[in-house]
Design an enzyme around this catalytic site. Structure first.
Site, short mmCIF file in Angstrom:
data_model
loop_
_atom_site.label_atom_id
_atom_site.label_comp_id
_atom_site.label_asym_id
_atom_site.label_seq_id
_atom_site.Cartn_x
_atom_site.Cartn_y
_atom_site.Cartn_z
N GLU A 37 0.86 -1.20 0.00
CA GLU A 37 0.00 0.00 0.00
C GLU A 37 0.88 1.24 0.00
O GLU A 37 2.10 1.15 0.17
CB GLU A 37 -0.84 0.03 1.29
CG GLU A 37 -2.26 -0.48 1.15
CD GLU A 37 -3.19 0.53 0.51
OE1 GLU A 37 -2.72 1.57 -0.01
OE2 GLU A 37 -4.40 0.27 0.50
N ASN A 131 -4.82 3.71 8.36
CA ASN A 131 -4.83 3.24 6.97
C ASN A 131 -4.17 4.33 6.13
O ASN A 131 -3.22 4.96 6.58
CB ASN A 131 -6.27 2.89 6.55
CG ASN A 131 -6.29 1.92 5.40
OD1 ASN A 131 -5.55 0.94 5.40
ND2 ASN A 131 -7.10 2.20 4.39
N ASP A 232 -10.01 1.93 -3.58
CA ASP A 232 -9.02 1.91 -2.50
C ASP A 232 -8.16 3.17 -2.62
O ASP A 232 -8.68 4.27 -2.47
CB ASP A 232 -8.23 0.59 -2.60
CG ASP A 232 -7.47 0.25 -1.35
OD1 ASP A 232 -7.06 1.17 -0.63
OD2 ASP A 232 -7.26 -0.95 -1.07
#
Ligand SMILES: *[C@@H]1O[C@H](CO)[C@@H](O)[C@H](O)[C@H]1NC(C)=O
Ligand SMILES: *[C@@H]1O[C@H](CO)[C@@H](O)[C@H](O)[C@H]1NC(C)=O
Ligand SMILES: *[C@@H]1O[C@H](CO)[C@@H](O)[C@H](O)[C@H]1NC(C)=O
EC number: 3.1.1.17
Length: 328
Positions: A37, A131, A232
């Site tokens: 990520e 996140n 996302d």
């Protein structure tokens, strides 16, 4: 031929943009990771940073040498890491519910970097973690949280925070479920955001002076466009079009936010596509991260590149410099 050459041949896809046809190639550059990520191109050093969230690692990939180094944070899953402006080898990261400063020279591995805690968020609850996060046009760091404990996701437990340069968090949006996809337009007056389970990309007016947002509008709905999966990570190109990673959708899409039109779809050889960033010396390479978490043995066999980081060449578009954090 090695596997990368073979894959390169298989993945060289012809497609049509307007009347001219263009070749793109998809190069797997690193992997497999559990949940890669947060790609971030460092223009000063010509390297790509990214994280593997559950492994609690920050990675540095040098496209010239193909060398990959990493550091490890012990405070919890690492949702995001960005460099600190004007301070070489210094990063701002979200680890667990801690906002931290990390000292790491990416020239080599360091499994025990010096870490300073700047803030703790979500102090009124358990079972959340940082996140995705980004730096806004004024240099302020933004990052959100999500409810996740031992791989189990609980919706409605997260919050999007904006941090003052002394580390103080301000709640911007709460509750959210899986805070993702932050980016700003080039006029610095619009903020784009994704709360993944909503399957929507939304916009807000953004005030660059105060850092406040207002007037939520839906820009694009996966539901209405018949696209599987969940949006996302997200970035923006020079023409102010959005590039969105589709988790469980095996693709990246390009969307024109003004019209809500789907401009392009780039399919990738992995279902769990997690984030995107432009990089390379001309910002014309789209770096794409992916995950291999929660895939069955059979799915892993079908997707040998699940969890890889990819470099997509030949899109014919470019992005711009990603900002570093002005945190003190
Ligand atoms: C979080 O968990 C700890 C340990 O189980 C507990 O003592 C605390 O009350 C919990 N806090 C909240 C806000 O639920
Ligand atoms: C945004 O704010 C930063 C810092 O205050 C400033 O440097 C930049 O010029 C601003 N940009 C716009 C468009 O207001
Ligand atoms: C938006 O902010 C960036 C970063 O501070 C700055 O470089 C750029 O000039 C700003 N854009 C406008 C239109 O002011």
């Amino acid at each position: 031929m090695d596997y990368q050459t073979i894959l390169h041949l298989f993945l060289t896809i012809s497609f049509v943009i307007g009347r001219s046809s263009q070749q793109i190639s998809i190069e797997p550059i690193a992997g497999p990771y559990t949940l890669s990520e947060g790609p971030y191109w460092d223009k000063e050093n010509n390297v790509l940073y990214f994280v593997d969230i559950p492994k609690q690692n920050i990675y540095c990939f040098n496209p010239e040498t193909k060398h990959i180094t990493h550091t490890h944070l012990s405070l919890g899953p690492v949702g995001v890491a960005v460099p600190k402006a004007g301070k070489p080898n210094t990063f701002i990261a979200g680890s667990g519910t801690k906002l931290v400063q990390v000292l790491w020279d990416p020239k080599s591995d360091n499994l025990n970097p010096t870490v300073k805690v700047l803030a703790t968020v979500d102090v009124d609850r358990n079972g959340t973690r940082f996140n995705d996060g980004k730096v806004d046009p004024a240099g302020r760091f933004w990052a959100g949280t999500m409810g996740e404990k031992n791989g189990v996701i609980t919706n409605g437990q997260g919050t999007l925070y904006r941090f003052d340069n002394n580390g103080t968090p301000t709640k911007i949006l709460s509750p959210v479920s899986i805070s993702n996809g932050l980016t700003w337009n080039h006029n610095n007056d619009t903020f784009y955001y994704i709360d993944s389970p909503t399957r929507e990309i939304v916009s807000y007016n953004y005030n660059n002076i105060t850092g406040d947002i207002s007037n939520k509008c839906t820009v694009f709905s996966l539901e209405e466009n018949n696209i599987p999966g969940a949006p996302d990570g997200m970035t923006i190109d020079k023409a102010d079009n959005l590039w969105i990673a589709i988790y469980n959708g095996g693709r990246v899409i390009q969307v024109e936010p003004k019209s809500g039109k789907l401009l392009r779809t780039v399919n990738l050889p992995a279902a769990e596509i997690t984030s995107v960033a432009f990089g390379g010396s001309n910002f014309d390479v789209l770096y794409v991260t992916s995950a291999s978490q929660s895939l069955t043995e059979e799915q892993l066999k079908e997707q040998p590149y699940a969890g890889y980081v990819f470099a997509v060449h030949g899109l014919g578009v470019s992005g711009e410099e990603m900002l570093a954090s002005k945190m003190n």
